[in-house]
Design an enzyme around this catalytic site. Structure first.
Site, short mmCIF file in Angstrom:
data_model
loop_
_atom_site.label_atom_id
_atom_site.label_comp_id
_atom_site.label_asym_id
_atom_site.label_seq_id
_atom_site.Cartn_x
_atom_site.Cartn_y
_atom_site.Cartn_z
N GLU A 169 1.00 -1.06 0.00
CA GLU A 169 0.09 -0.62 -0.20
C GLU A 169 1.25 1.52 0.15
OE1 GLU A 169 -2.19 -1.01 3.70
OE2 GLU A 169 -4.45 -1.98 1.66
N ASN A 188 2.85 6.59 5.19
CA ASN A 188 1.78 7.04 5.84
C ASN A 188 1.68 6.07 7.53
OD1 ASN A 188 1.10 8.53 4.05
ND2 ASN A 188 -0.19 7.97 3.36
N HIS A 408 -18.21 -9.76 5.45
CA HIS A 408 -17.05 -9.17 6.24
C HIS A 408 -17.06 -9.72 6.87
CE1 HIS A 408 -13.85 -6.35 7.12
NE2 HIS A 408 -13.79 -6.68 5.86
N HIS A 409 -15.59 -10.27 6.53
CA HIS A 409 -13.98 -11.40 7.41
C HIS A 409 -12.96 -10.39 7.63
CE1 HIS A 409 -16.46 -15.66 5.84
NE2 HIS A 409 -17.18 -14.61 6.63
N GLU A 410 -12.71 -9.59 8.40
CA GLU A 410 -11.93 -9.33 8.84
C GLU A 410 -11.42 -10.07 10.14
OE1 GLU A 410 -8.32 -7.66 9.03
OE2 GLU A 410 -9.80 -6.37 7.77
N HIS A 478 -8.32 -8.45 0.63
CA HIS A 478 -7.54 -7.03 1.19
C HIS A 478 -7.13 -7.26 1.87
CE1 HIS A 478 -10.09 -4.20 -0.57
NE2 HIS A 478 -10.91 -5.06 -0.73
N GLU A 479 -5.71 -6.66 1.98
CA GLU A 479 -4.29 -6.45 2.30
C GLU A 479 -4.06 -8.13 2.79
OE1 GLU A 479 -7.27 -3.76 3.85
OE2 GLU A 479 -6.93 -6.35 4.31
N GLU A 497 -8.20 -7.05 -3.31
CA GLU A 497 -7.09 -5.26 -2.45
C GLU A 497 -5.89 -5.43 -3.36
OE1 GLU A 497 -7.38 -1.28 0.18
OE2 GLU A 497 -6.48 -3.62 0.94
N GLU A 503 -9.62 4.08 -1.36
CA GLU A 503 -8.88 4.28 0.63
C GLU A 503 -8.65 5.66 0.83
OE1 GLU A 503 -9.27 0.30 1.51
OE2 GLU A 503 -7.95 0.64 2.81
#
Length: 699
Positions: A169, A188, A408-410, A478-479, A497, A503
């Site tokens: 990222e 960042n 959604h699975h974080e 994602h990630e 992603e 974002e």
């Protein structure tokens, strides 16, 4: 005269005579040979120009010796392949796979161990990999390094970002290879790997352009049971060497024969369109392993997501302070939770009204009060909703409206915990009819010491795709580690992603205007990206007057991204109320397809601009997207991709005459004209701008 030994004569003879294999067009040539001490090397030319000077090949092993020297050639085999296959979802209905292949079977003189090196040469590039045959002297082994080199022929312009085993990222930096310096690059919230002994670690895919106009891309394909490859760069020598991501104890890969490494790829052309339109990475992966793919469907979706990035609502139900002070152990609502039953129904209504397929809901399940940065083993169970999210009521309501819910699975990086709960989570999805899930891997990985890009995690991401396939469900990660074409083998791995997405524009210094002109030449070569375009309220100060953040594009460019950032899973990422302010521009998002019969890259220059036209897989409609970097651009597009002897209505969504990504990003103009395949359209793209066009046949 000194006499050569028989072994020395063998090495000397092999070193003199290179073994060559060419692309079908004969423009690209690979020359393989062994050096006098039996080291395998290769070199690459393009139309007589040197692209890769003589470069080393080989594998270093732990305890069992290295496979880098003292080789002799047992045999050499060449074959030609020319086939066409059909992806389940894709940029085109048919993909051509044409190449010449050379396999060099090697034996180490002293140890007798076997190693095969395979080259495939396509019209747009070269791929090579290592094969480890089944053999008694090399069974189970540990890879400590791979010495694959790419000795470049010049000080090319490069689009790069620093090596970081846990993230891609980063914004891209554009410099000469000699000017690469990763020591002070910050994304960042994390700094890349520091230089070691004059070497900088950068990530692949690496896109480059030579001084004489040659486009070169170094990447990899079919990363399975192996770590991701970064690149060590010696800037002033223009030398790149593979840098494999280690595990917790420093090993790179655990393998057992027979097995293969991923393909190392070098794309080469004097036309940038050949790079961005290449299907070489997909072609190097195994064919689809699913007998039934009828359940794999493209999707356009909206969701409870952007409002959290804006700070309008939260993922958590109680707020972290509230959770810490809950003496009775019960969470008390903060009043700012986004994933409520009521709010979700609002998104379902919006999706149904505007013809979308699905609704994503983030923050629906318990655990968000204490999930980020704490490196906790167990945070989420992926089955327990918050008190204000009624799973059954939401799904019954969605079903009544013809809308599919996206789970959604974080994982918060706790991969072991996710694997323990995965089947229960999938059973819950099956119970309520969810066709897909978005997974997330924010934070350091558990098991501790593992990296997102290591062998363990590569195996995990691929395993999750396979397990979802067992349940006939799709996954969007994602990630994760960046894709390398595995979506050909498991097309239910519908998107990922794995790069700096849209974002970042909400809460950081954002993505510079050139960002989206580079990603199609890098990240998207490996598979579809869930970039989440479609932001209409560009400047964040509309929500908070103190905010300085903004999306670094015009509104028209956000529309064009639906074409230039390919994915069969596309989000209309902004808030429903923002789309209702601009219904005429929103019409393009409603109309645009996401699965394609054909794609034509019309203009391309990494870091500067990209124009692509695509034909809907299920109709005669075409769509065009053109984007530019921070510089305004004027161009004229031939419409010869349209079917001859047909008239089309072209609806053009363009930057307004006063549009500018900083000064006036929401200025746009829409006009409708009639065109044919003989027509030309002049486009003006504003600074950081774009144009989107829909072409519909006139009956």
């Amino acid at each position: 005269m000194k006499k050569l030994s028989l072994l020395g004569l063998l090495f000397f003879t092999i070193a003199i005579y290179a073994q060559n294999v060419q692309s079908p067009s004969k423009a690209i040539n690979v020359a393989f040979k062994l050096t006098a001490d039996g080291k395998p090397t290769y070199a690459v030319t393009y139309k007589t120009k040197s692209v890769i000077f003589e470069s080393s090949l080989g594998i270093k092993l732990k305890e069992s010796g290295d496979l880098v020297a003292n080789f002799a050639i047992d045999s050499i085999k060449q074959i030609t392949a020319n086939e066409t296959w059909q992806p389940v979802l894709g940029e085109q209905s048919n993909i051509k796979n044409s190449y010449n292949e050379m396999t060099i079977n090697l034996s180490q003189i002293a140890s007798g161990r076997k190693l095969n090196i395979v080259f495939r040469v396509f019209d747009e590039g070269v791929a090579f990999r290592y094969e480890f045959p089944k053999q008694p002297k090399l069974n189970y082994f540990i890879v400590t390094d791979e010495v694959s080199q790419f000795n470049l022929a010049g000080n090319h312009k490069a689009f790069w970002f620093p090596g970081d085993f846990d993230s891609q990222e980063y914004p891209y930096t554009e410099t000469k290879l000699s000017e690469v310096n990763t020591d002070n690059i910050d994304r960042n919230n994390g700094i890349g790997l520091k230089s070691i002994a004059g070497k900088y670690v950068i990530q692949s895919p690496l896109m480059m352009k030579s001084a004489d106009g040659l486009y070169i891309n170094i990447f990899e394909a079919a990363v399975v049971n192996y770590p991701v490859m970064h690149l060590d760069l010696v800037p002033n020598e223009y030398k790149l060497t593979s840098h494999l991501v280690p595990n917790a104890i420093g090993d790179k890969a655990y393998l057992q024969t027979p097995c293969v490494s991923p393909w190392r790829t070098i794309m080469i052309s004097n036309d940038a369109r050949d790079i961005v339109g290449s299907k070489m990475i997909l072609n190097l992966n195994e064919p689809c392993k699913l007998e039934d793919t009828s359940w794999i469907k493209p999707m356009k979706y909206v969701g409870i997501w952007w409002e959290m990035h804006l700070g309008k609502s939260t993922w958590d139900y109680a707020g972290s302070q509230n959770a810490q002070n809950a003496a009775d152990g019960k969470l008390k609502p903060s009043g700012r939770h986004g994933a409520t039953t009521e709010n979700t129904k609002r998104y379902i209504d919006f999706a149904a009204k505007n013809g979308f397929d699905g609704v994503l809901v983030e923050g629906w399940n318990v655990g968000w009060e204490d999930w980020f940065g704490n490196w906790k083993e167990e945070v989420f169970d992926f089955t327990t909703p918050y008190p204000d999210f009624d799973l059954k009521a939401v799904n019954d309501y969605a079903k009544s409206k013809g809308i599919k819910m996206i789970m959604h699975h974080e994982t918060s990086g706790s991969v072991a915990n996710y694997e323990r709960h995965l089947d229960r989570a999938l059973e819950l999805m099956k119970k309520y009819g969810y066709p897909a899930a978005k997974s997330g891997y924010v934070g350091r990985i558990i098991p501790r010491g593992e990296y997102h890009d290591g062998q363990t995690m590569v195996n995990h991401f691929n395993f999750v795709a396979r397990r979802f396939a067992d349940y006939k469900m799709m996954v969007n990660s994602h990630e994760s580690s960046r894709p390398t074409g595995y979506s050909r083998t498991y097309p239910n791995y519908i998107a990922a992603e794995a790069a700096r997405g849209n974002e970042f524009n909400a809460w950081s210094n954002g993505n510079p205007p050139m960002h989206e002109t580079i990603l199609p030449f890098t990240r998207l070569l490996g598979g579809p990206m869930d970039y989440t375009p479609g932001i209409f309220e560009i400047k964040m100060n509309i929500y908070d007057a103190t905010k300085k953040e903004q999306v670094h594009t015009t509104l028209a460019k956000q529309l064009a991204l639906y074409l230039t950032m390919y994915s069969p899973l596309q989000m209309a990422a902004d808030l429903p109320e923002n789309y209702e302010k601009y219904p005429d521009a929103f019409q393009f998002i409603k109309d645009v397809a996401v699965d394609w019969q054909d794609s034509k890259y019309l203009e391309a220059e990494p870091g500067d601009y990209l124009t692509v036209a695509r034909k809907d897989k299920h109709s005669e409609n075409w769509f065009l997207g053109a984007i530019t970097d921070e510089n305004a651009r004027d161009t004229e597009i031939k419409l010869d991709f349209l079917s001859p002897n047909k008239k089309y209505t072209a609806t053009i969504y363009a930057d307004g005459v006063d549009a500018d990504w900083q000064k006036n990003p929401k200025s746009y103009a829409i006009k409708t004209i009639q065109v044919t395949s003989k027509s030309k359209i002049k486009l003006h793209l504003a600074n950081g701008g774009g144009t989107a066009i829909s072409f519909k046949p006139i009956n």
